[in-house]
Every structure is written in structure tokens, then in C-alpha cells.
Scaffold this motif. Structure first.
Motif, mmCIF file in Angstrom:
data_model
loop_
_atom_site.group_PDB
_atom_site.id
_atom_site.type_symbol
_atom_site.label_atom_id
_atom_site.label_comp_id
_atom_site.label_asym_id
_atom_site.label_seq_id
_atom_site.Cartn_x
_atom_site.Cartn_y
_atom_site.Cartn_z
ATOM 1 N N LEU A 196 0.827 -1.309 0.129
ATOM 2 C CA LEU A 196 -0.071 -0.097 -0.031
ATOM 3 C C LEU A 196 0.851 1.346 -0.057
ATOM 4 O O LEU A 196 0.637 1.998 -0.730
ATOM 5 N N LEU A 197 1.878 1.218 0.632
ATOM 6 C CA LEU A 197 2.935 2.354 0.751
ATOM 7 C C LEU A 197 3.416 2.687 -0.548
ATOM 8 O O LEU A 197 3.526 3.719 -0.979
ATOM 9 N N LYS A 198 3.886 1.395 -1.087
ATOM 10 C CA LYS A 198 4.501 1.586 -2.510
ATOM 11 C C LYS A 198 3.374 2.087 -3.549
ATOM 12 O O LYS A 198 3.959 2.927 -4.109
ATOM 13 N N ALA A 199 2.261 1.755 -3.487
ATOM 14 C CA ALA A 199 1.156 2.253 -4.257
ATOM 15 C C ALA A 199 1.018 3.525 -4.101
ATOM 16 O O ALA A 199 0.810 4.502 -5.212
ATOM 17 N N TYR A 200 0.783 3.983 -2.889
ATOM 18 C CA TYR A 200 0.594 5.432 -2.310
ATOM 19 C C TYR A 200 1.870 6.323 -3.129
ATOM 20 O O TYR A 200 1.745 7.622 -3.692
ATOM 21 N N ARG A 201 2.958 5.767 -3.000
ATOM 22 C CA ARG A 201 4.231 6.587 -3.173
ATOM 23 C C ARG A 201 4.293 6.755 -4.485
ATOM 24 O O ARG A 201 4.658 7.858 -5.173
ATOM 25 N N GLN A 202 3.752 5.730 -5.416
ATOM 26 C CA GLN A 202 3.865 5.771 -6.823
ATOM 27 C C GLN A 202 2.620 7.082 -7.320
ATOM 28 O O GLN A 202 2.989 7.689 -8.220
ATOM 29 N N GLU A 203 1.676 7.031 -6.657
ATOM 30 C CA GLU A 203 0.545 8.022 -6.968
ATOM 31 C C GLU A 203 0.882 9.287 -6.417
ATOM 32 O O GLU A 203 0.698 10.199 -7.148
ATOM 33 N N GLU A 204 1.724 9.358 -5.330
ATOM 34 C CA GLU A 204 2.216 10.662 -4.958
ATOM 35 C C GLU A 204 3.215 11.405 -5.962
ATOM 36 O O GLU A 204 3.229 12.396 -6.466
ATOM 37 N N VAL A 205 4.087 10.383 -6.587
ATOM 38 C CA VAL A 205 5.143 10.633 -7.736
ATOM 39 C C VAL A 205 4.378 11.304 -8.884
ATOM 40 O O VAL A 205 4.703 12.213 -9.777
ATOM 41 N N ARG A 206 3.128 10.715 -9.175
ATOM 42 C CA ARG A 206 2.396 10.920 -10.356
ATOM 43 C C ARG A 206 1.784 12.383 -10.266
ATOM 44 O O ARG A 206 1.737 13.249 -11.131
ATOM 45 N N CYS A 207 1.155 12.687 -8.953
ATOM 46 C CA CYS A 207 0.714 13.803 -8.846
ATOM 47 C C CYS A 207 1.473 15.056 -8.871
ATOM 48 O O CYS A 207 1.164 15.918 -9.587
ATOM 49 N N LEU A 208 2.791 14.765 -8.285
ATOM 50 C CA LEU A 208 3.605 15.775 -8.329
ATOM 51 C C LEU A 208 4.126 15.971 -9.802
ATOM 52 O O LEU A 208 4.275 17.311 -10.024
ATOM 53 N N ARG A 209 4.578 14.856 -10.431
ATOM 54 C CA ARG A 209 4.741 15.174 -11.770
ATOM 55 C C ARG A 209 3.903 15.992 -12.670
ATOM 56 O O ARG A 209 4.002 16.845 -13.472
ATOM 57 N N VAL A 210 2.481 15.702 -12.638
ATOM 58 C CA VAL A 210 1.407 16.271 -13.424
ATOM 59 C C VAL A 210 1.541 17.711 -12.561
ATOM 60 O O VAL A 210 1.281 18.897 -13.623
ATOM 61 N N LEU A 211 1.450 17.978 -11.444
ATOM 62 C CA LEU A 211 1.342 19.433 -11.015
ATOM 63 C C LEU A 211 2.640 20.311 -11.576
ATOM 64 O O LEU A 211 2.575 21.382 -11.771
ATOM 65 N N CYS A 212 3.767 19.577 -11.502
ATOM 66 C CA CYS A 212 5.103 20.356 -12.140
ATOM 67 C C CYS A 212 4.746 20.644 -13.698
ATOM 68 O O CYS A 212 5.239 21.744 -14.024
ATOM 69 N N ASP A 213 4.221 19.724 -14.374
ATOM 70 C CA ASP A 213 4.047 19.687 -15.686
ATOM 71 C C ASP A 213 2.992 20.997 -15.992
ATOM 72 O O ASP A 213 3.301 21.903 -16.867
ATOM 73 N N TYR A 214 2.119 21.012 -15.308
ATOM 74 C CA TYR A 214 1.164 22.200 -15.272
ATOM 75 C C TYR A 214 1.725 23.441 -14.743
ATOM 76 O O TYR A 214 1.426 24.551 -15.537
ATOM 77 N N LEU A 215 2.420 23.521 -13.977
ATOM 78 C CA LEU A 215 3.279 24.734 -13.500
ATOM 79 C C LEU A 215 4.148 25.132 -14.511
ATOM 80 O O LEU A 215 3.972 26.398 -14.606
ATOM 81 N N HIS A 216 4.936 24.375 -14.971
ATOM 82 C CA HIS A 216 5.614 25.069 -16.219
ATOM 83 C C HIS A 216 4.746 25.486 -17.248
ATOM 84 O O HIS A 216 5.342 26.351 -17.862
ATOM 85 N N LEU A 217 3.846 24.974 -17.501
ATOM 86 C CA LEU A 217 2.845 25.164 -18.426
ATOM 87 C C LEU A 217 2.251 26.553 -18.170
ATOM 88 O O LEU A 217 2.345 27.711 -18.885
ATOM 89 N N LEU A 218 1.795 26.986 -16.923
ATOM 90 C CA LEU A 218 1.289 28.039 -16.679
ATOM 91 C C LEU A 218 2.356 29.364 -16.482
ATOM 92 O O LEU A 218 2.080 30.310 -17.128
ATOM 93 N N GLU A 219 3.662 28.975 -16.079
ATOM 94 C CA GLU A 219 4.663 29.869 -16.061
ATOM 95 C C GLU A 219 4.817 30.470 -17.599
ATOM 96 O O GLU A 219 5.079 31.558 -17.771
ATOM 97 N N SER A 220 4.878 29.374 -18.439
ATOM 98 C CA SER A 220 4.921 29.615 -19.999
ATOM 99 C C SER A 220 3.810 30.512 -20.476
ATOM 100 O O SER A 220 4.065 31.434 -20.921
ATOM 101 N N TRP A 221 2.679 30.093 -20.129
ATOM 102 C CA TRP A 221 1.466 31.224 -20.698
ATOM 103 C C TRP A 221 1.643 32.352 -20.164
ATOM 104 O O TRP A 221 1.000 33.240 -20.649
ATOM 105 N N LYS A 222 2.002 32.547 -18.733
ATOM 106 C CA LYS A 222 1.775 33.903 -18.200
ATOM 107 C C LYS A 222 2.807 34.825 -18.873
ATOM 108 O O LYS A 222 2.453 36.131 -18.741
#
Length: 159
Positions: A56-82
Motif C-alpha cells: 500500500l505504501l509503495k502504491a501510495y508513493r507511486q501515486e504521490e510521484v504521479r501527482c507531483l509530476r502532473v502538478l510540475c508539468d502544469y506549473l511549467h505550462l502556466l509559467e510559460s503561458w503567463k
């Protein structure tokens, strides 16, 4: 192997249980096996197998990394758009991407920072919130779609 500080007795755990409960060595071994759930069908090696919590911890950690990756990708896109879609003059109509960047940039950066540095309990709550109602999945799909559209636009302009 044990050493009893009270009486100075030494021996293994079977000897200790035998003395403690006034049992034979065989009876003490049976008592230990019963107390710890060890039997012929469940050898001690089975107790050493990874616990489901680790999975369960491993699955959670993978999901946490996925969320962080998506947020960082979105963050970079927003910075570019601004920068890319900022109005050049006060009379310019505001581009929707510029408005979204202005509205979302600080919040997305805050969430990403929390996923990196917050305590486990808070990170778990953030991952749950992001997965609620498919929020992170929807954002991930949108980012993939935008990336494909940008790639198609670049190919069209290059031709």
C-alpha cells in the motif's frame, strides 16, 4: 538466547517459556508456536514475507510521484503561458491562458511544494484531494492533449 536479570538464568526462548510455565521443552515449543501463529502449514518464513502495508505504501508513493509530476508539468505550462500570452498593451483583450496562469500559478506551486516538503499525513490528504473526482487524471489528460496540439501546430508551421 536470553539472560534473566532477576534470577541470572540463561538459555533460549523455549527454555524460558518452559521454566516460566513449568512445561517440558516440547510443550514450551508448542505453546510458542500457538502464541505466535506458527504451525506446520505456516512456517516461520511466512511471517517474514512483506506485509501488505508495504504494498500500500509503495502504491501510495507511486501515486504521490504521479501527482507531483502532473502538478510540475502544469506549473511549467502556466509559467510559460503567463509570459507568452501576457497582454502587450492595456487595451489588449486578455487571453484565457494568461488569465488561467494568473489565477492558478500560486495555488499549483503551493500544492507542489507541499507534496515535496510536507509531513506524510498532509501529503496523503493532498493526493486524496487531487484524485477525488478524477481531478489529477483530468489535468493529466488535458496536458497530454495540449502537448499533442502544440506538436501538431509546430509541425504545421515547420512545413
Amino acid at each position: 538466547y536470553f539472560y534473566c536479570f532477576g534470577c541470572g538464568a540463561t538459555g533460549d526462548v523455549i527454555d524460558l517459556v518452559a521454566r516460566l510455565f513449568d512445561l517440558s521443552s516440547y510443550e514450551a515449543a508448542q505453546k510458542l508456536a500457538q502464541d505466535f501463529g506458527i504451525g506446520p502449514d505456516k512456517p516461520p518464513a511466512a511471517a517474514a514475507l512483506p506485509k501488505p502495508e508495504r504494498l500500500l505504501l509503495k502504491a501510495y508513493r507511486q501515486e504521490e510521484v504521479r501527482c507531483l509530476r502532473v502538478l510540475c508539468d502544469y506549473l511549467h505550462l502556466l509559467e510559460s503561458w503567463k509570459v507568452q500570452y501576457a497582454p502587450k498593451t492595456p487595451e489588449d483583450v486578455l487571453d484565457d491562458r494568461f488569465v488561467e496562469a494568473c489565477q492558478m500559478l500560486d495555488y499549483v506551486e503551493y500544492l507542489a511544494d507541499l507534496l515535496i516538503a510536507a509531513e506524510l499525513e498532509q501529503r496523503v490528504k493532498i493526493v486524496e484531494m487531487l484524485n477525488k473526482d478524477g481531478l489529477i487524471a483530468g489535468l493529466e489528460e488535458r496536458l497530454d492533449r495540449l502537448k499533442k496540439e502544440d506538436g501538431a501546430y509546430e509541425k504545421q508551421n515547420a512545413a
